[in-house]
Motif scaffolding. Sequence first.
Motif, PDB file in Angstrom:
ATOM      1  N   THR A  28      47.161  48.595  39.969  1.00 15.49           N
ATOM      2  CA  THR A  28      48.511  48.023  40.084  1.00 15.49           C
ATOM      3  C   THR A  28      48.464  46.515  40.031  1.00 15.49           C
ATOM      4  OG1 THR A  28      48.279  48.133  42.492  1.00 15.49           O
ATOM      5  CG2 THR A  28      49.410  49.981  41.387  1.00 15.49           C
ATOM      6  N   LYS A  29      47.416  45.958  40.647  1.00 13.48           N
ATOM      7  CA  LYS A  29      47.270  44.499  40.618  1.00 13.48           C
ATOM      8  C   LYS A  29      47.012  44.020  39.195  1.00 13.48           C
ATOM      9  CE  LYS A  29      46.966  40.502  42.680  1.00 13.48           C
ATOM     10  NZ  LYS A  29      48.156  39.897  43.302  1.00 13.48           N
ATOM     11  N   VAL A  30      46.199  44.755  38.468  1.00 11.56           N
ATOM     12  CA  VAL A  30      45.892  44.373  37.089  1.00 11.56           C
ATOM     13  C   VAL A  30      47.158  44.438  36.235  1.00 11.56           C
ATOM     14  CG1 VAL A  30      44.573  44.979  35.032  1.00 11.56           C
ATOM     15  CG2 VAL A  30      43.487  45.110  37.279  1.00 11.56           C
ATOM     16  N   HIS A  31      47.955  45.481  36.405  1.00 10.35           N
ATOM     17  CA  HIS A  31      49.213  45.592  35.654  1.00 10.35           C
ATOM     18  C   HIS A  31      50.118  44.425  35.962  1.00 10.35           C
ATOM     19  CE1 HIS A  31      49.224  50.122  34.447  1.00 10.35           C
ATOM     20  NE2 HIS A  31      47.983  49.614  34.437  1.00 10.35           N
ATOM     21  N   LEU A  73      48.983  33.647  25.092  1.00  6.41           N
ATOM     22  CA  LEU A  73      48.908  34.835  25.937  1.00  6.41           C
ATOM     23  C   LEU A  73      47.526  34.987  26.546  1.00  6.41           C
ATOM     24  CD1 LEU A  73      50.163  37.471  26.975  1.00  6.41           C
ATOM     25  CD2 LEU A  73      49.457  38.560  24.827  1.00  6.41           C
ATOM     26  N   HIS A  74      46.485  34.771  25.767  1.00  7.64           N
ATOM     27  CA  HIS A  74      45.118  34.876  26.287  1.00  7.64           C
ATOM     28  C   HIS A  74      44.846  33.806  27.343  1.00  7.64           C
ATOM     29  CE1 HIS A  74      43.848  37.037  22.313  1.00  7.64           C
ATOM     30  NE2 HIS A  74      44.345  37.887  23.227  1.00  7.64           N
ATOM     31  N   ALA A  75      45.368  32.599  27.106  1.00 10.85           N
ATOM     32  CA  ALA A  75      45.186  31.538  28.112  1.00 10.85           C
ATOM     33  C   ALA A  75      45.876  31.901  29.421  1.00 10.85           C
ATOM     34  CB  ALA A  75      45.732  30.228  27.559  1.00 10.85           C
ATOM     35  N   ASN A  76      47.067  32.452  29.357  1.00  8.95           N
ATOM     36  CA  ASN A  76      47.789  32.843  30.577  1.00  8.95           C
ATOM     37  C   ASN A  76      47.066  33.964  31.314  1.00  8.95           C
ATOM     38  OD1 ASN A  76      49.811  30.952  30.130  1.00  8.95           O
ATOM     39  ND2 ASN A  76      51.124  32.400  29.000  1.00  8.95           N
ATOM     40  N   ILE A  77      46.494  34.918  30.557  1.00 14.99           N
ATOM     41  CA  ILE A  77      45.748  36.000  31.221  1.00 14.99           C
ATOM     42  C   ILE A  77      44.567  35.417  31.993  1.00 14.99           C
ATOM     43  CG2 ILE A  77      44.282  37.998  30.800  1.00 14.99           C
ATOM     44  CD1 ILE A  77      46.147  38.729  28.477  1.00 14.99           C
ATOM     45  N   GLN A  78      43.852  34.463  31.351  1.00 16.58           N
ATOM     46  CA  GLN A  78      42.714  33.844  32.043  1.00 16.58           C
ATOM     47  C   GLN A  78      43.175  33.147  33.329  1.00 16.58           C
ATOM     48  OE1 GLN A  78      41.259  31.611  28.510  1.00 16.58           O
ATOM     49  NE2 GLN A  78      39.229  32.438  29.070  1.00 16.58           N
ATOM     50  N   ASP A  79      44.259  32.395  33.236  1.00 13.21           N
ATOM     51  CA  ASP A  79      44.733  31.656  34.408  1.00 13.21           C
ATOM     52  C   ASP A  79      45.160  32.598  35.533  1.00 13.21           C
ATOM     53  OD1 ASP A  79      44.269  29.296  33.084  1.00 13.21           O
ATOM     54  OD2 ASP A  79      46.355  29.044  32.404  1.00 13.21           O
ATOM     55  N   LYS A  80      45.897  33.656  35.213  1.00  7.88           N
ATOM     56  CA  LYS A  80      46.393  34.570  36.241  1.00  7.88           C
ATOM     57  C   LYS A  80      45.241  35.252  36.979  1.00  7.88           C
ATOM     58  CE  LYS A  80      50.806  33.951  35.490  1.00  7.88           C
ATOM     59  NZ  LYS A  80      51.680  33.337  36.526  1.00  7.88           N
ATOM     60  N   PHE A  81      44.254  35.728  36.238  1.00  7.69           N
ATOM     61  CA  PHE A  81      43.161  36.424  36.895  1.00  7.69           C
ATOM     62  C   PHE A  81      42.236  35.456  37.634  1.00  7.69           C
ATOM     63  CE2 PHE A  81      44.593  39.832  34.260  1.00  7.69           C
ATOM     64  CZ  PHE A  81      44.185  40.990  34.887  1.00  7.69           C
ATOM     65  N   LYS A  82      42.090  34.223  37.161  1.00  9.27           N
ATOM     66  CA  LYS A  82      41.256  33.235  37.838  1.00  9.27           C
ATOM     67  C   LYS A  82      41.875  32.838  39.169  1.00  9.27           C
ATOM     68  CE  LYS A  82      38.984  28.784  37.184  1.00  9.27           C
ATOM     69  NZ  LYS A  82      38.795  27.622  36.294  1.00  9.27           N
ATOM     70  N   ASN A  83      43.228  32.672  39.132  1.00  7.86           N
ATOM     71  CA  ASN A  83      43.911  32.302  40.376  1.00  7.86           C
ATOM     72  C   ASN A  83      43.766  33.387  41.443  1.00  7.86           C
ATOM     73  OD1 ASN A  83      44.744  29.881  39.268  1.00  7.86           O
ATOM     74  ND2 ASN A  83      46.726  30.707  38.570  1.00  7.86           N
ATOM     75  N   GLU A  84      43.647  34.606  41.046  1.00  8.46           N
ATOM     76  CA  GLU A  84      43.483  35.720  41.990  1.00  8.46           C
ATOM     77  C   GLU A  84      42.025  36.010  42.307  1.00  8.46           C
ATOM     78  OE1 GLU A  84      45.814  37.291  43.644  1.00  8.46           O
ATOM     79  OE2 GLU A  84      47.419  36.118  42.677  1.00  8.46           O
ATOM     80  N   GLY A  85      41.115  35.260  41.677  1.00  7.44           N
ATOM     81  CA  GLY A  85      39.704  35.448  41.929  1.00  7.44           C
ATOM     82  C   GLY A  85      39.138  36.702  41.316  1.00  7.44           C
ATOM     83  N   ILE A  86      39.771  37.198  40.287  1.00  8.08           N
ATOM     84  CA  ILE A  86      39.286  38.416  39.630  1.00  8.08           C
ATOM     85  C   ILE A  86      38.506  38.005  38.383  1.00  8.08           C
ATOM     86  CG2 ILE A  86      39.977  40.553  38.501  1.00  8.08           C
ATOM     87  CD1 ILE A  86      42.499  40.511  40.222  1.00  8.08           C
ATOM     88  N   ASP A  87      37.310  38.534  38.295  1.00  8.56           N
ATOM     89  CA  ASP A  87      36.423  38.207  37.184  1.00  8.56           C
ATOM     90  C   ASP A  87      36.755  39.119  36.002  1.00  8.56           C
ATOM     91  OD1 ASP A  87      34.491  37.217  35.589  1.00  8.56           O
ATOM     92  OD2 ASP A  87      32.790  37.911  36.808  1.00  8.56           O
ATOM     93  N   LEU A  88      36.959  38.476  34.805  1.00  9.75           N
ATOM     94  CA  LEU A  88      37.282  39.241  33.585  1.00  9.75           C
ATOM     95  C   LEU A  88      36.040  39.784  32.897  1.00  9.75           C
ATOM     96  CD1 LEU A  88      40.110  37.065  31.972  1.00  9.75           C
ATOM     97  CD2 LEU A  88      40.338  39.260  33.124  1.00  9.75           C
ATOM     98  N   VAL A  89      34.872  39.371  33.391  1.00  9.16           N
ATOM     99  CA  VAL A  89      33.641  39.846  32.787  1.00  9.16           C
ATOM    100  C   VAL A  89      33.327  41.218  33.343  1.00  9.16           C
ATOM    101  CG1 VAL A  89      31.183  39.405  32.428  1.00  9.16           C
ATOM    102  CG2 VAL A  89      32.809  37.502  32.524  1.00  9.16           C
ATOM    103  N   SER A  90      33.154  42.169  32.453  1.00  5.70           N
ATOM    104  CA  SER A  90      32.898  43.538  32.885  1.00  5.70           C
ATOM    105  C   SER A  90      31.530  43.617  33.543  1.00  5.70           C
ATOM    106  CB  SER A  90      32.961  44.505  31.700  1.00  5.70           C
ATOM    107  OG  SER A  90      34.238  44.451  31.093  1.00  5.70           O
TER     108      SER A  90
END
Length: 589
Positions: free
Chosen positions: A515-518, A570-587
């Motif tokens: 849900t957080k990812v969505h 869009l890709h830049a915004n995805i990076q910013d949103k997940f970085k601000n939440e401390g979620i790593d996009l690297v699998s």
Amino acid sequence: MHKLFFTILTLLTIQFSIGQDSLDVDSVALTLNSMNQQLETYERLLSESSKQREEDSLAMNDLINQIQLLQAIQAGNAPSLQEQINAVEEKDSIRNRLQKLEILELSAGNRGHVVNPLQDSLFTIYTGLGPIQSRQRALNVTEKIEILIRDDLFFPDSLHLEEHDGTLDVMYRNLILTSVSDWDALWMQGETKRSLARAYKEKISEFIQESRNKSNIENVAARIGLVFLILGGVVLVLHFLRRLVNGIQGWMVVNKSKYFTGFKIRNFEILTPSLHLDIAVRIMSILKWAIYALVFYLSLPLIFGLFPFTRGWAQNLIDWILSPAQNAWYGFWNYLPNLFTIAVIYLITVYLVKFMRFIASEVESGTLKLPGFYSDWAIPTYRLGKVLVYSFMLVVVYPYLPGSESDIFKGVSIFLALMVAFGSTSAVANGVAGLVITYMRPFRIGDHVKIGEVAGVVVEKTLLVTRVRTIKNEDITVPNSSILTGHTINYTSSSKALGLILNTSVTIGYEVPWTKVHELLIEAAVATDGVNVSKEPFVLQTSLNERHVSYQLNAYTDSPEMMPNTYSELHANIQDKFKNEGIDLVSPL
């Protein structure tokens, strides 16, 4: 006697037969019968021969009698025939004496008309000939003799006598100089028609030769003088032409800014002012040399015509110019009806094409609406119709073209047809594909498309190719045949009504709630310029992998031409949103 011979022969045969022991009575009888038949046949032939000799003898006697009768008749008529001959001769003699007396009476008051070429008397003509009076006869003979005197190619051996319809003519080749009749001979007492004609011929021949010998030196000097006169005239004409052309060229240079301003079609300059002036000056120079050559060429027949041995060259030079010019003029005159026909067909075609252009522009602008016919079809259909109309015009005009029936024209036509057939296979394929694409409407000019590996905006559609401009301003030409056989993605066709969906994927570990990812992905899409927020973005979980989950973000846009920029933001915004939440996009590994 013959019968006695056969009887003796028969008795000897019988005696011989009786003397033979081997013969019988029947054999003797047969022999006698055979000999009797031979005797009868011989007597018949002998009778026929005697009868034929008697008939031949009678016929011979009849012929001898007829010959003797004819000889007697001829001997009896001989004095009568001689008397008739004497009477005819006496009548001719009386008639001749009467004609002579008549001529003597007429000659007392008829002095005749003198044949006097160059004011020198040759002979006198006293009588007319048919409807021509003696005076006119003398004038005609005089004129013909003077013509022969001026003829540089006169040959005395060509004078001869010929008989025509009761007259004896003095002729030079095919020209009749004078005619001598029986009446002319009677006027010259003691002359016959032939002797008088021969005398006229000798007088004419001697007079012409003497006259020509007197004037030869004067003629040669006069002709040489005429040659120099002609050459002087040619030099004067050439000098005048040179000065005239130089003057015209100088006037061009002085007035170049006024009359030589170049030539333009809309904004395209075909001729610059300097090039315009240079072409005009060169044309005048070419005309000058062409006129020089024409003047010199025309002077040659005049010079060659002065001398007998070059007169044939003069005629050939004139024919070389006049014959082609005459043929060209007659050809042009005879071609005028066909030319008018071609002009009428061309005018009809031009105005028909203009009418088609008017209809196409009305359909394209939307003023004229045709059911089932799209406005973007108007111009391609007009172009196709124009090609067909002009092709039909060429087919109709072809028989009226000059030389269309000649073998050369047919050969060139076949050669061009073969070149088109073998050299334009790919062009024909692209042209057909262009027509199909036009009416399939897979894209329009301005649409953002992807054709194979080429992505960009369609900037031009032609019958053969389509041009696409990429985001890097690269214009790429794509053959229509490859478009028809490949696949094309149109990003613009449904973007306004349905909206184009942009999608991108990320992989997040299982420790992060889905849900957080969505939530974060939707926030990134809403924050992106170019995304249509009136249609809510959505996220799809495309796969559950061993250590992570694949999430696909889908967002709507109605600006497909901005798609690369939209994706980047869009890709830049995805990076910013997940970085601000401390979620790593690297699998995780």
